[in-house]
Design an enzyme around this catalytic site. Structure first.
Site, PDB file in Angstrom:
ATOM      1  N   ASN A   9       7.555  -3.517   1.055  1.00 47.18           N
ATOM      2  CA  ASN A   9       8.595  -2.491   0.920  1.00 47.18           C
ATOM      3  C   ASN A   9       9.296  -2.378   2.276  1.00 47.18           C
ATOM      4  OD1 ASN A   9      10.145  -0.228   0.591  1.00 47.18           O
ATOM      5  ND2 ASN A   9       8.435   1.216   0.507  1.00 47.18           N
ATOM      6  N   LYS A  11      11.764  -0.658   3.034  1.00 55.80           N
ATOM      7  CA  LYS A  11      12.384   0.657   3.235  1.00 55.80           C
ATOM      8  C   LYS A  11      13.823   0.456   3.737  1.00 55.80           C
ATOM      9  CE  LYS A  11       7.922   2.607   4.275  1.00 55.80           C
ATOM     10  NZ  LYS A  11       7.215   3.828   4.550  1.00 55.80           N
ATOM     11  N   HIS A  95       8.008   6.228  -5.212  1.00 51.98           N
ATOM     12  CA  HIS A  95       7.460   6.192  -3.843  1.00 51.98           C
ATOM     13  C   HIS A  95       7.422   7.620  -3.300  1.00 51.98           C
ATOM     14  CE1 HIS A  95       7.027   5.343   0.426  1.00 51.98           C
ATOM     15  NE2 HIS A  95       6.609   4.139   0.072  1.00 51.98           N
ATOM     16  N   GLU A  97       8.109   8.852  -0.547  1.00 54.47           N
ATOM     17  CA  GLU A  97       9.288   9.279   0.223  1.00 54.47           C
ATOM     18  C   GLU A  97      10.387   9.767  -0.713  1.00 54.47           C
ATOM     19  OE1 GLU A  97       9.722   5.739   2.604  1.00 54.47           O
ATOM     20  OE2 GLU A  97       7.836   6.237   3.612  1.00 54.47           O
ATOM     21  N   GLU A 167      -0.926   5.152  -3.151  1.00 54.68           N
ATOM     22  CA  GLU A 167      -0.440   5.292  -1.778  1.00 54.68           C
ATOM     23  C   GLU A 167      -0.692   6.718  -1.289  1.00 54.68           C
ATOM     24  OE1 GLU A 167       2.495   2.093  -0.561  1.00 54.68           O
ATOM     25  OE2 GLU A 167       3.660   3.803  -1.225  1.00 54.68           O
ATOM     26  N   GLY A 173       2.616   4.729   6.912  1.00 54.73           N
ATOM     27  CA  GLY A 173       3.331   4.690   8.188  1.00 54.73           C
ATOM     28  C   GLY A 173       2.616   5.411   9.318  1.00 54.73           C
ATOM     29  N   SER A 212      -0.615   1.803   5.527  1.00 50.39           N
ATOM     30  CA  SER A 212      -1.070   1.190   6.775  1.00 50.39           C
ATOM     31  C   SER A 212      -1.968  -0.033   6.567  1.00 50.39           C
ATOM     32  CB  SER A 212      -1.774   2.237   7.660  1.00 50.39           C
ATOM     33  OG  SER A 212      -0.866   3.274   7.994  1.00 50.39           O
TER      34      SER A 212
HETATM   35  C1  PEP Z   1       5.004   2.000   2.171  1.00 48.11           C
HETATM   36  O1  PEP Z   1       6.115   1.949   2.661  1.00 48.11           O
HETATM   37  O2  PEP Z   1       4.883   2.148   0.948  1.00 48.11           O
HETATM   38  C2  PEP Z   1       3.847   1.872   3.049  1.00 48.11           C
HETATM   39  C3  PEP Z   1       2.650   1.816   2.519  1.00 48.11           C
HETATM   40  O3  PEP Z   1       4.100   1.795   4.383  1.00 48.11           O
HETATM   41  P1  PEP Z   1       3.068   1.350   5.549  1.00 48.11           P
HETATM   42  O4  PEP Z   1       2.437   0.067   5.113  1.00 48.11           O
HETATM   43  O5  PEP Z   1       3.929   1.188   6.758  1.00 48.11           O
HETATM   44  O6  PEP Z   1       2.060   2.444   5.687  1.00 48.11           O
END
Ligand code: PEP
Length: 253
Positions: A9, A11, A95, A97, A167, A173, A212
């Site tokens: 992803n 983003k 997601h 976000e 997630e 992040g 992460s």
């Molecule tokens: C994500 O953007 O869905 C995500 C899991 O980001 P990261 O791997 O940076 O934690």
């Protein structure tokens, strides 16, 4: 043989030049694997370019969001059919976000899930709890609410064409991944919840972990029986890091 999906992803990151360099690295480093599928999800403006760059490669293309509507007066939105038309086969829905920053409800997410399938895309449904919710002991209740909204709207049979991504919001992040066992516990719960509707669909459902994931923690996560790959943010923006995660999945075969 288990089947893993390693999904990036991006983003709101990238540029034509940066994307080309990243894709060159990924194409050279990932030539395909029977048990592992690699996917990249760039921002909308780059999808058609990236589709061209991926032609003839083993890497699939997805989008980060989709409208629940088919067409018409929805300024700024993008339909599932349009995404299919430019070469996407997957789309991320729900997601955290988008739930937190754009106010998407579980009902909105369910409508997007249905629209994605109708437009020929495989939805990656994201679910996950915040730190406060985990600390209050509400993890499973939060997941159930997010999952049930989609099961109710779309029906369990549609999960045969979908992917779920767990997630935890506190791990995205932050550099603070869930431990393999923490993730596995929630993955097993998700699979059991779907199995309550249809065991065969649940057994085949790919459930990704996101939060992460890096080259050095991917193997531990992917070794768990209910973790079928990763949804990766930061580490999907560097070819070497993303390839290290794909290699960890390939090593599980
Ligand atoms: C994500 O953007 O869905 C995500 C899991 O980001 P990261 O791997 O940076 O934690």
């Amino acid at each position: 043989m288990r089947s893993y999906l390693v999904a990036g992803n991006w983003k709101m990151n990238g540029s034509r030049a940066a994307n080309a360099a990243l894709l060159r690295g990924l194409r050279d480093g990932f030539t395909g694997s029977p048990g592992v599928e690699m996917l990249v999800c760039p921002p909308f403006p780059y999808l058609a370019d990236v589709a061209r760059e991926l032609e003839g490669s083993a890497i699939r293309l997805g989008a980060q969001n989709v409208s629940q509507h088919e067409s018409g007066a929805f300024t700024g939105e993008c339909s599932a059919a349009m995404l299919s038309d430019v070469g996407c086969s997957y789309v991320i829905v729900g997601h955290s976000e988008r739930r937190a920053l754009m106010g998407e409800t579980s009902e909105d997410v369910a409508a997007k899930f249905v629209a994605a399938l109708s437009g020929g895309l495989r939805p990656i449904l994201c679910v996950g709890e915040s730190l406060d919710e985990r600390e209050a002991g509400h993890t499973e209740a939060v997941i159930d609410e997010q999952l049930d909204a989609v099961l109710q709207a779309a029906g369990v049979s549609t999960f045969a064409e979908a992917v779920v991504a767990y997630e935890p919001v506190w791990a995205i992040g932050t550099g603070k991944s869930a431990s393999p066992q923490q993730a596995e516990d929630v993955h097993a719960h998700i699979r059991a919840r779907v199995a309550g509707h249809d065991r065969q669909v649940a057994d085949k459902l790919q459930i990704l972990y996101g939060g992460s994931v890096k080259g050095d923690n991917a193997a531990g996560l992917f070794s768990k029986g209910d973790i079928d790959g990763g949804l990766i943010g930061g580490a999907s923006l560097k070819a070497d890091d993303f390839l290290a995660i794909a290699t960890a999945a390939m090593a599980q075969d």
